[in-house]
Write a protein that holds these residues in place. Structure first.
Motif, PDB file in Angstrom:
ATOM      1  N   THR A  28       0.829  -1.205   0.000  1.00 23.50           N
ATOM      2  CA  THR A  28       0.000   0.000   0.000  1.00 23.50           C
ATOM      3  C   THR A  28       0.859   1.249   0.000  1.00 23.50           C
ATOM      4  OG1 THR A  28      -1.718  -1.188   1.251  1.00 23.50           O
ATOM      5  CG2 THR A  28      -1.831   1.227   1.228  1.00 23.50           C
ATOM      6  N   GLU A  29       1.874   1.270   0.859  1.00 19.99           N
ATOM      7  CA  GLU A  29       2.775   2.424   0.913  1.00 19.99           C
ATOM      8  C   GLU A  29       3.492   2.602  -0.427  1.00 19.99           C
ATOM      9  OE1 GLU A  29       6.716   4.113   3.293  1.00 19.99           O
ATOM     10  OE2 GLU A  29       5.865   2.163   3.850  1.00 19.99           O
ATOM     11  N   ARG A  30       3.961   1.512  -1.005  1.00 18.28           N
ATOM     12  CA  ARG A  30       4.699   1.584  -2.273  1.00 18.28           C
ATOM     13  C   ARG A  30       3.810   2.132  -3.394  1.00 18.28           C
ATOM     14  NH1 ARG A  30       6.285  -3.140  -2.139  1.00 18.28           N
ATOM     15  NH2 ARG A  30       4.805  -4.181  -3.523  1.00 18.28           N
ATOM     16  N   MET A  31       2.578   1.715  -3.445  1.00 24.77           N
ATOM     17  CA  MET A  31       1.668   2.170  -4.494  1.00 24.77           C
ATOM     18  C   MET A  31       1.341   3.652  -4.345  1.00 24.77           C
ATOM     19  SD  MET A  31      -0.917  -1.106  -4.906  1.00 24.77           S
ATOM     20  CE  MET A  31      -1.825  -0.364  -6.275  1.00 24.77           C
ATOM     21  N   ILE A  32       1.242   4.120  -3.124  1.00 19.67           N
ATOM     22  CA  ILE A  32       0.998   5.551  -2.900  1.00 19.67           C
ATOM     23  C   ILE A  32       2.197   6.356  -3.374  1.00 19.67           C
ATOM     24  CG2 ILE A  32       0.688   7.319  -1.118  1.00 19.67           C
ATOM     25  CD1 ILE A  32      -0.936   5.176   0.443  1.00 19.67           C
ATOM     26  N   ARG A  33       3.382   5.869  -3.079  1.00 19.27           N
ATOM     27  CA  ARG A  33       4.595   6.537  -3.554  1.00 19.27           C
ATOM     28  C   ARG A  33       4.624   6.569  -5.087  1.00 19.27           C
ATOM     29  NH1 ARG A  33       8.656   7.394   0.155  1.00 19.27           N
ATOM     30  NH2 ARG A  33       8.335   6.486   2.233  1.00 19.27           N
ATOM     31  N   GLU A  34       4.239   5.465  -5.707  1.00 13.83           N
ATOM     32  CA  GLU A  34       4.217   5.393  -7.169  1.00 13.83           C
ATOM     33  C   GLU A  34       3.222   6.398  -7.754  1.00 13.83           C
ATOM     34  OE1 GLU A  34       5.293   0.593  -7.455  1.00 13.83           O
ATOM     35  OE2 GLU A  34       3.256   1.320  -7.784  1.00 13.83           O
ATOM     36  N   ALA A  35       2.084   6.550  -7.086  1.00  8.12           N
ATOM     37  CA  ALA A  35       1.063   7.487  -7.560  1.00  8.12           C
ATOM     38  C   ALA A  35       1.583   8.912  -7.564  1.00  8.12           C
ATOM     39  CB  ALA A  35      -0.178   7.386  -6.675  1.00  8.12           C
ATOM     40  N   ILE A  36       2.302   9.264  -6.532  1.00  6.71           N
ATOM     41  CA  ILE A  36       2.829  10.630  -6.408  1.00  6.71           C
ATOM     42  C   ILE A  36       3.962  10.855  -7.414  1.00  6.71           C
ATOM     43  CG2 ILE A  36       4.050  12.191  -4.839  1.00  6.71           C
ATOM     44  CD1 ILE A  36       2.405  10.733  -2.586  1.00  6.71           C
ATOM     45  N   LYS A  37       4.810   9.855  -7.574  1.00  7.21           N
ATOM     46  CA  LYS A  37       5.928   9.971  -8.512  1.00  7.21           C
ATOM     47  C   LYS A  37       5.436  10.099  -9.948  1.00  7.21           C
ATOM     48  CE  LYS A  37      10.276   7.715  -9.779  1.00  7.21           C
ATOM     49  NZ  LYS A  37      11.168   6.533  -9.533  1.00  7.21           N
ATOM     50  N   ALA A  38       4.328   9.456 -10.258  1.00  9.25           N
ATOM     51  CA  ALA A  38       3.825   9.461 -11.633  1.00  9.25           C
ATOM     52  C   ALA A  38       3.046  10.722 -11.976  1.00  9.25           C
ATOM     53  CB  ALA A  38       2.941   8.236 -11.853  1.00  9.25           C
ATOM     54  N   HIS A  39       2.691  11.525 -10.983  1.00  4.50           N
ATOM     55  CA  HIS A  39       1.863  12.700 -11.233  1.00  4.50           C
ATOM     56  C   HIS A  39       2.732  13.846 -11.754  1.00  4.50           C
ATOM     57  CE1 HIS A  39      -1.659  15.144 -11.013  1.00  4.50           C
ATOM     58  NE2 HIS A  39      -1.182  15.948 -10.086  1.00  4.50           N
ATOM     59  N   VAL A  40       2.508  14.248 -12.985  1.00  2.00           N
ATOM     60  CA  VAL A  40       3.356  15.226 -13.670  1.00  2.00           C
ATOM     61  C   VAL A  40       3.417  16.556 -12.927  1.00  2.00           C
ATOM     62  CG1 VAL A  40       3.662  16.559 -15.797  1.00  2.00           C
ATOM     63  CG2 VAL A  40       2.948  14.157 -15.912  1.00  2.00           C
TER      64      VAL A  40
END
Length: 295
Positions: free
Chosen positions: A25-37
């Protein structure tokens, strides 16, 4: 019936499966933020906080708390006028409303239809088969300047209605670890046991729900010696008796006698809190009776 039987077994750290779900869950949240332009080039710090980060959560409270802290603007307060060095006002576009808006967009892209933005402060991401529930909190860098010019770092959280609060997650993490070391690793297990007591009493209709963080703070304010008792029955008894005795009466007028949150940066009892001294006494009284300690 033993203490362990009363609680339906001991409550240790999260199981390997539960830990995997929390980490995912933590990793996916980090991925979401990193992917947001829109966040490209923005000074953001993403970190776990609360019971999950402090290893004091139990299965019934196994959600993940994640802070998304923006360092583009630094908010501050000062103990005395002039303690903060002169500086200009922030003129960038990373306002609390902007950060909240972009974070919501980023999370919705990663977790479509699973983001609840109705809360006053955090975004709630509902769990899936491979994830646990998560609360994601947008916040900003914060400093509290003392008269000496030194400052304490924290996080400033803005609610949707414009109100704000300050947290000190780093200090909470450090103090919890230090107390656990001083008590031969018994402190955090004691916190989990008391949270388990709360969960069981609520499930059985013995007592109303008590915030997990409040339970942790009550245990933290017990002397280290309590956790070094020869048995867990004696440790829990010592926690209950200490909280019951020390929270009798009104809040002390002497600052050094007031109880603190785990961070030791904020008083545990004040007008803005969701709990009071009597709530602490009511909780341990119910625990004493439920666990069958002698009167």
């Amino acid at each position: 019936m033993t203490l362990e039987e009363k609680l339906g077994g001991w409550t240790g750290p999260s199981s390997a499966t539960e830990q995997d779900k929390q980490d995912r869950t933590e990793r996916m949240i980090r991925e979401a933020i990193k992917a947001h332009v829109a966040f490209n080039g923005c000074d953001l710090s993403v970190y776990a906080k609360g019971s999950y980060a402090n290893n004091t959560n139990v299965k019934a409270d196994s959600d993940v708390d994640i802070a998304v802290q923006c360092g583009e603007a630094v908010y501050w307060d000062e103990a005395t006028e002039g303690a903060h060095p002169p500086s200009g006002s922030y003129t960038g576009f990373w306002t609390p409303a902007k950060l909240r808006s972009e974070l919501e967009t980023a999370l919705e892209a990663k977790f479509p239809g699973q983001v609840d933005s109705s809360g006053s402060t955090a975004f709630r991401i509902h769990s899936g088969s491979a994830r646990v529930d998560a609360d994601v909190v947008p916040c900003f860098d914060y400093r509290y300047y003392f008269s000496s010019g030194n400052y304490r770092e924290g996080a400033k959280v803005f609610k949707k209605n414009g109100n704000s609060l300050v947290n000190y997650p780093k200090q909470q993490l450090e103090n919890g670890r230090a107390k656990n070391t001083r008590t031969k690793q018994y402190y955090k297990k004691a916190v989990r046991i008391m949270k388990r007591v709360e969960n069981v009493m609520v499930a059985k209709g013995v007592h109303r729900e008590v915030p997990s963080f409040f339970v942790e703070c009550l245990v933290y304010n017990c002397p280290d010696s309590v956790f070094l008792a020869p048995t867990w029955t004696k440790t829990v008894e010592g926690i209950i008796l200490h909280v019951w005795k020390e929270l009798e009466g009104d809040e002390p007028s002497v600052e050094s006698e007031r109880w603190l949150e785990v961070s030791e940066c904020k008083y545990l009892f004040h007008s803005a809190q969701d709990w009071n001294r009597q709530d602490g006494r009511d909780f341990v009284k119910a625990a004493w009776n439920y666990l069958g300690y002698a009167s």
